[in-house]
Structure formats: structure tokens, C-alpha cells
Design an enzyme around this catalytic site. Structure first.
Site, PDB file in Angstrom:
ATOM      1  N   TYR A  57       0.835  -1.217   0.000  1.00  0.00           N
ATOM      2  CA  TYR A  57       0.000   0.000   0.000  1.00  0.00           C
ATOM      3  C   TYR A  57       0.865   1.260   0.000  1.00  0.00           C
ATOM      4  CZ  TYR A  57      -3.085   3.604   1.929  1.00  0.00           C
ATOM      5  OH  TYR A  57      -3.771   4.773   2.157  1.00  0.00           O
TER       6      TYR A  57
ATOM      7  N   LYS B 233       1.224   4.139  -2.926  1.00  0.00           N
ATOM      8  CA  LYS B 233       0.919   5.566  -2.722  1.00  0.00           C
ATOM      9  C   LYS B 233       2.116   6.432  -3.124  1.00  0.00           C
ATOM     10  CE  LYS B 233      -3.395   5.557  -1.143  1.00  0.00           C
ATOM     11  NZ  LYS B 233      -4.511   6.178  -1.874  1.00  0.00           N
TER      12      LYS B 233
HETATM   13  N1  NAP Z   1      -7.969   6.942   6.766  1.00  0.00           N
HETATM   14  C1  NAP Z   1      -6.658   7.063   6.731  1.00  0.00           C
HETATM   15  O1  NAP Z   1      -5.964   6.978   7.779  1.00  0.00           O
HETATM   16  C2  NAP Z   1      -5.963   7.354   5.435  1.00  0.00           C
HETATM   17  C3  NAP Z   1      -4.607   7.736   5.509  1.00  0.00           C
HETATM   18  C4  NAP Z   1      -3.933   8.004   4.342  1.00  0.00           C
HETATM   19  C5  NAP Z   1      -4.586   7.915   3.121  1.00  0.00           C
HETATM   20  N2  NAP Z   1      -5.894   7.539   3.069  1.00  0.00           N
HETATM   21  C6  NAP Z   1      -6.510   7.469   1.758  1.00  0.00           C
HETATM   22  O2  NAP Z   1      -7.690   8.249   1.738  1.00  0.00           O
HETATM   23  C7  NAP Z   1      -8.623   7.705   0.799  1.00  0.00           C
HETATM   24  C8  NAP Z   1      -9.981   7.529   1.454  1.00  0.00           C
HETATM   25  O3  NAP Z   1      -9.818   6.750   2.613  1.00  0.00           O
HETATM   26  P1  NAP Z   1     -10.899   6.753   3.794  1.00  0.00           P
HETATM   27  O4  NAP Z   1     -10.148   6.800   5.054  1.00  0.00           O
HETATM   28  O5  NAP Z   1     -11.963   7.729   3.539  1.00  0.00           O
HETATM   29  O6  NAP Z   1     -11.464   5.252   3.611  1.00  0.00           O
HETATM   30  P2  NAP Z   1     -12.924   4.634   3.883  1.00  0.00           P
HETATM   31  O7  NAP Z   1     -13.592   5.379   4.987  1.00  0.00           O
HETATM   32  O8  NAP Z   1     -12.698   3.177   4.005  1.00  0.00           O
HETATM   33  O9  NAP Z   1     -13.719   4.947   2.517  1.00  0.00           O
HETATM   34  C9  NAP Z   1     -13.268   4.373   1.329  1.00  0.00           C
HETATM   35  C10 NAP Z   1     -14.070   4.898   0.163  1.00  0.00           C
HETATM   36  O10 NAP Z   1     -13.538   4.318  -1.042  1.00  0.00           O
HETATM   37  C11 NAP Z   1     -14.571   3.630  -1.726  1.00  0.00           C
HETATM   38  N3  NAP Z   1     -14.034   2.441  -2.374  1.00  0.00           N
HETATM   39  C12 NAP Z   1     -13.356   1.398  -1.815  1.00  0.00           C
HETATM   40  N4  NAP Z   1     -13.065   0.467  -2.747  1.00  0.00           N
HETATM   41  C13 NAP Z   1     -13.563   0.932  -3.917  1.00  0.00           C
HETATM   42  C14 NAP Z   1     -13.592   0.434  -5.239  1.00  0.00           C
HETATM   43  N5  NAP Z   1     -13.057  -0.765  -5.574  1.00  0.00           N
HETATM   44  N6  NAP Z   1     -14.175   1.183  -6.208  1.00  0.00           N
HETATM   45  C15 NAP Z   1     -14.718   2.377  -5.897  1.00  0.00           C
HETATM   46  N7  NAP Z   1     -14.766   2.894  -4.667  1.00  0.00           N
HETATM   47  C16 NAP Z   1     -14.177   2.181  -3.685  1.00  0.00           C
HETATM   48  C17 NAP Z   1     -15.611   3.292  -0.678  1.00  0.00           C
HETATM   49  O11 NAP Z   1     -16.876   3.151  -1.322  1.00  0.00           O
HETATM   50  P3  NAP Z   1     -18.030   2.125  -0.780  1.00  0.00           P
HETATM   51  O12 NAP Z   1     -18.062   2.260   0.708  1.00  0.00           O
HETATM   52  O13 NAP Z   1     -19.285   2.619  -1.448  1.00  0.00           O
HETATM   53  O14 NAP Z   1     -17.644   0.762  -1.251  1.00  0.00           O
HETATM   54  C18 NAP Z   1     -15.522   4.512   0.232  1.00  0.00           C
HETATM   55  O15 NAP Z   1     -16.311   5.567  -0.288  1.00  0.00           O
HETATM   56  C19 NAP Z   1      -7.992   6.398   0.288  1.00  0.00           C
HETATM   57  O16 NAP Z   1      -7.365   6.631  -0.948  1.00  0.00           O
HETATM   58  C20 NAP Z   1      -6.940   6.080   1.338  1.00  0.00           C
HETATM   59  O17 NAP Z   1      -5.878   5.336   0.787  1.00  0.00           O
HETATM   60  C21 NAP Z   1      -6.601   7.251   4.207  1.00  0.00           C
END
Ligand code: NAP
Length: 254
Positions: A161, A165
């Protein structure tokens, strides 16, 4: 300066049903941007975000998109075009590649299937969706790719992962280079540890305190910490910010 003159800007935001993407969608709408957000496994939550925006005087629609299924991207682009037409436009301004997944495994336990799923959603999907949608983007638009703090520092169980990124940060610079003919900017925004359901959440209280202790501002991030910033980037206020990686982490591992 090359910007477009449409009164209401339009953003396509992937993964807008939950977490960071939901916050980006809501905060972009609060700033007057019309939003095409996507959901994958949670249609009710995706549609509820669009309804919330519309109920508060904004403009939004929720569309289904699995970023791992490239064969559907052409049909998705058609749906975006139809929405744009309904809204009196034939182009949109901002693409936020936010949808993502994590799966925690040590390198020794990482199977090819886990590797492929991570790369399909977090990298291949970003590349081919952007390739598909860029022709629909207005001159002077902007792409924001959501990266991660884990692209900068190494943490056990997230090698694939984190490396993906880092690839997203690099790909962002290539987007900025190749789309410069349309004056489309591309930047990556790298969240630190944000308190969403991502990857199963941030664990028990001791783990959360450990993360807070590594962070200069002494706490985990909230979805709005990222959503407010990304929404603020979706404007000409950031008009000369291009090909950059911007970390939103409260200062983790500094
Ligand atoms: N949270 C953290 O600590 C963190 C840190 C660094 C980076 N990020 C990045 O931030 C972004 C959002 O993360 P988040 O924390 O908001 O995660 P999250 O709460 O798990 O939400 C993930 C979102 O991505 C969608 N998704 C997952 N798999 C998908 C697929 N195959 N096709 C289309 N949509 C998909 C989900 O849609 P559904 O629910 O409708 O399936 C949901 O809307 C990601 O790119 C992640 O890598 C997060």
C-alpha cells in the site's frame, strides 16, 4: 492565466460515500461546487451524501463506480457526460481520485491476490479512470490524487500500500506534465492517520494513543481535516500549486 469561465465548477469525487471522500464532497458543495460523487459497495450511503448536499441547497449526484473494474469506465464516462448535459455543461473542472483500500499483511504473508487487489484499486484504477475522464475535463481544471503519509515513512504491514501511494505521488507529477497542454494542474494530498473505517479503523485506545504520540499536534486526524483542505484546493486560490505532494497529518513522524 488559463481558467474557465463557468460560474459553477463541477467536481468528480471517487469514493464519496464514506470517510474522507464524503467530507471532500460535502465541503466542496459548501464552497459552491457541484459534485458527482461515486460509491461502490455502499449505494445507500453514497446516495445519502448526495441527498444531504441537495437538501442543503447544493447540487450533487451519486453514481456507482468500481475503480478496480476498468471495463466499466467507458460506461461511467457516459453517465458523467449525461449528468454534465443535465447541468448545462459538457465538461467538468476537478477530478479527485480518493477511493482506496488497505489490507494489512507483513511482506512475508502478502499473496499475489492481495497485491493485485491493492494495486488494482489504488493505482491501476487511478491511472485508467484519469485516462478515461481527462478528455471531459475543462482547460484549467485540477486533478487531486489522495496519497498517504505511508508513502513517506515505512510502517510494518503496509509495504505494498505505502509503495503504491509513493507511485501515486509520482504519477501525479506525470499527470501535471502531460496535461499541461490543457493547463490542468495535478497535486497529491497525503493524509496521515485519519479516523475513518479505512483498513478496519485505527484500532484500540492504546494504538490510537500511540499514533497521537507520534503526531506533533497530538491527535489522530478526522475526515474533515482532509476534506476541508481538499475542498479549499478546488479553487483558483491554488492556481499556481502544481505537481506537489501536500501532507495533511498534523505533523506525523517529523
Ligand atoms: N484513513 C486514513 O488513515 C488514510 C490515511 C492516508 C490515506 N488515506 C486514503 O484516503 C482515501 C480515502 O480513505 P478513507 O479513510 O476515507 O477510507 P474509507 O472510509 O474506508 O472509505 C473508502 C471509500 O472508497 C470507496 N471504495 C473502496 N473500494 C472501492 C472500489 N473498488 N471502487 C470504488 N470505490 C471504492 C468506498 O466506497 P463504498 O463504501 O461505497 O464501497 C468509500 O467511499 C484512500 O485513498 C486512502 O488510501 C486514508
Amino acid at each position: 492565466m488559463e481558467t474557465n469561465n463557468h460560474n459553477q465548477k463541477i467536481a468528480v469525487i471517487t469514493g464519496g460515500s464514506r470517510g474522507i471522500g464524503k467530507s471532500i464532497a460535502i465541503n466542496a458543495a459548501k464552497r459552491g461546487i457541484a459534485v458527482i460523487l461515486t460509491y461502490n459497495n455502499n449505494p445507500e450511503q453514497g446516495k445519502a451524501v448526495a441527498e444531504e448536499i441537495n437538501a442543503n441547497g447544493g447540487k450533487a449526484i451519486a453514481l456507482k463506480l468500481n475503480v478496480a473494474d476498468i471495463s466499466t469506465f467507458s460506461g461511467f464516462a457516459d453517465e458523467v457526460s449525461k449528468t454534465l448535459k443535465d447541468w448545462g455543461r459538457d465538461s467538468f473542472d476537478y477530478l479527485v481520485n480518493n477511493a482506496g483500500i488497505a489490507q494489512r499483511t507483513l511482506i512475508k504473508d502478502t499473496t499475489e491476490a492481495i497485491f493485485d487487489e491493492l494495486i488494482n484499486v489504488n493505482f491501476k484504477g487511478v491511472f485508467f479512470l484519469t485516462q478515461q475522464l481527462e478528455p471531459l475535463m475543462e482547460n484549467g481544471g485540477q486533478i487531486i490524487n489522495i496519497s498517504s503519509g505511508l508513502a513517506r515513512f515505512a510502517f510494518p504491514t503496509v509495504a505494498v500500500y505505502g509503495a503504491i501511494k509513493a507511485g501515486i505521488d509520482s504519477l501525479t507529477r506525470y499527470f501535471a506534465k502531460e496535461f499541461a497542454d490543457k493547463k490542468i494542474r495535478a497535486n497529491s494530498v497525503a493524509p496521515g492517520a485519519i479516523d475513518t473505517e479505512f483498513g478496519g479503523g485505527k484500532g484500540d485506545e492504546s494504538h490510537r494513543q500511540q499514533i497521537a504520540g507520534m503526531t506533533a499536534l497530538g491527535r489522530l486526524g478526522e475526515a474533515d481535516d482532509v476534506g476541508l483542505f481538499v475542498a479549499s484546493m478546488l479553487s483558483d486560490d491554488s492556481r499556481f500549486v502544481n505537481a506537489q505532494r501536500i501532507e495533511i497529518s498534523g505533523g506525523i513522524y517529523i
